[in-house]
Scaffold this motif. Structure first.
Motif, short mmCIF file in Angstrom:
data_model
loop_
_atom_site.label_atom_id
_atom_site.label_comp_id
_atom_site.label_asym_id
_atom_site.label_seq_id
_atom_site.Cartn_x
_atom_site.Cartn_y
_atom_site.Cartn_z
N UNK A 88 24.31 -13.78 10.40
CA UNK A 88 24.03 -14.90 9.52
C UNK A 88 22.89 -15.78 10.04
N UNK A 89 22.78 -15.91 11.33
CA UNK A 89 21.84 -16.90 11.89
C UNK A 89 20.60 -16.30 12.53
N UNK A 90 20.67 -15.09 13.03
CA UNK A 90 19.56 -14.53 13.79
C UNK A 90 18.75 -13.48 13.03
N UNK A 91 19.36 -12.80 12.07
CA UNK A 91 18.61 -11.81 11.31
C UNK A 91 17.63 -12.50 10.38
N UNK A 92 16.50 -11.88 10.16
CA UNK A 92 15.53 -12.40 9.21
C UNK A 92 15.92 -11.97 7.81
N UNK A 94 15.30 -12.46 3.47
CA UNK A 94 14.32 -12.84 2.46
C UNK A 94 14.62 -14.26 2.00
N UNK A 95 13.79 -14.78 1.13
CA UNK A 95 13.98 -16.13 0.63
C UNK A 95 15.16 -16.17 -0.34
N UNK A 96 16.34 -16.09 0.23
CA UNK A 96 17.56 -16.15 -0.57
C UNK A 96 18.36 -17.37 -0.16
N UNK A 97 19.20 -17.82 -1.05
CA UNK A 97 19.99 -19.02 -0.78
C UNK A 97 21.11 -18.71 0.20
N UNK A 98 21.73 -19.77 0.70
CA UNK A 98 22.86 -19.61 1.61
C UNK A 98 24.01 -18.89 0.92
N UNK A 99 24.17 -19.14 -0.37
CA UNK A 99 25.23 -18.49 -1.14
C UNK A 99 25.04 -16.97 -1.17
N UNK A 100 23.83 -16.53 -1.46
CA UNK A 100 23.56 -15.09 -1.52
C UNK A 100 23.53 -14.47 -0.12
N UNK A 101 23.16 -15.25 0.86
CA UNK A 101 23.07 -14.71 2.22
C UNK A 101 24.44 -14.31 2.75
N UNK A 150 34.11 -11.17 3.09
CA UNK A 150 33.22 -12.11 2.38
C UNK A 150 33.72 -13.54 2.56
N UNK A 151 35.03 -13.72 2.58
CA UNK A 151 35.59 -15.06 2.81
C UNK A 151 35.23 -15.55 4.22
N UNK A 152 35.34 -14.67 5.22
CA UNK A 152 34.99 -15.05 6.60
C UNK A 152 33.50 -15.35 6.70
N UNK A 153 32.67 -14.57 6.01
CA UNK A 153 31.24 -14.84 6.03
C UNK A 153 30.93 -16.19 5.38
N UNK A 154 31.66 -16.52 4.31
CA UNK A 154 31.47 -17.83 3.67
C UNK A 154 31.85 -18.96 4.62
N UNK A 160 28.14 -22.57 10.68
CA UNK A 160 26.92 -22.41 11.46
C UNK A 160 25.64 -22.78 10.72
N UNK A 161 25.68 -22.79 9.39
CA UNK A 161 24.46 -23.04 8.63
C UNK A 161 24.48 -24.36 7.86
N UNK A 162 25.67 -24.82 7.55
CA UNK A 162 25.79 -26.06 6.79
C UNK A 162 25.93 -27.24 7.74
N UNK A 163 24.93 -28.10 7.79
CA UNK A 163 24.93 -29.18 8.77
C UNK A 163 25.63 -30.44 8.29
N UNK A 164 25.51 -30.75 7.02
CA UNK A 164 26.04 -32.03 6.51
C UNK A 164 27.35 -31.84 5.76
N UNK A 165 28.24 -31.03 6.32
CA UNK A 165 29.54 -30.83 5.67
C UNK A 165 30.48 -31.98 6.01
#
Length: 228
Positions: A88-92, A94-101, A150-154, A160-165
């Protein structure tokens, strides 16, 4: 008849992954490359887990539930979480949203898991002369694993990606992630201590996966709200 049974079980096992990809916006945003990258990371993670399991776990000839061994197995299972973190954090991407990632990473991860653990037994066993429900149940279990992953990835994307939760939701996010990560140990306890048979365990996994998916979805929606 044997090949017919094999193809039915194979469609039940691997078909939902293809349906999920084509029926969601993942196909529109061409996230297949992200799915493949996540699958490669999963294979590397599975290799590390295999080495750790062979090194630290003792082979038991009985079906007795060993709390120490199960705790150790659960700790080794958190290598999957580390692998998801890397995907989720280290792979490059494409310009996709966090939801699609997180969906593409979870989908590729779950598909690789199904291929690694279920393709060979399915090919060898489902083509047998005698019909058995075991491979149908394995297909249903693969579906539950897809939802769990998919739930664990969410949840991982929130951690790890959402800072202002919202701070009030952080403990619940971590609790849900731990529950999903330790699901193999939970099912092992149900099978060895409670005496549950495979059909009952698969039913439990399906129901629990839907519950965790609903909670993860609600957490993701709440964390997306600017007001919170």
């Amino acid at each position: 008849m044997t090949l017919f049974h094999f193809f039915n079980c194979a469609i039940l096992t691997f078909g939902p992954h293809a349906v999920y990809y084509s029926a969601t916006p993942l196909s529109e945003y061409d996230t297949l490359r992200t799915c493949v990258k996540a699958a490669v990371v999963y294979l590397a993670t599975a290799l590390v887990k295999l080495v750790c399991l062979a090194t630290f776990l003792q082979v038991s000839e009985t079906e007795v539930f060993d709390p120490y061994q199960e705790a150790l197995k659960a700790m080794i299972g958190f290598i999957d979480v580390a692998g998801l973190y890397y995907a989720l954090t280290q792979l490059t991407h494409r310009n996709i949203s966090q939801n699609h990632k997180f969906q593409s990473v979870g989908l590729g991860w779950a598909f690789a898991d199904s291929v690694l653990h279920r393709l060979a037994p399915l090919w060898v066993g489902a083509r047998g002369l005698e019909f058995t429900w075991d491979y149908v149940l394995q297909g249903l279990e693969a579906n539950a694993n897809l939802v769990f992953t998919i739930s664990l990835a969410a949840l991982g994307s929130l951690m790890w990606l959402r800072k202002n939760k919202p701070k009030t939701l952080i403990p619940l996010i971590y609790i849900c992630a731990v529950i999903i990560s330790t699901m193999p140990s939970i099912t092992s306890y149900l099978r060895r201590v409670m005496g549950w048979h495979f059909p009952k365990i698969v039913g439990f996994e399906l129901i629990t996966s839907l519950v965790m998916a609903f909670i993860s979805c609600q957490l993701f929606i709440l964390c997306q709200r600017p007001s919170l």
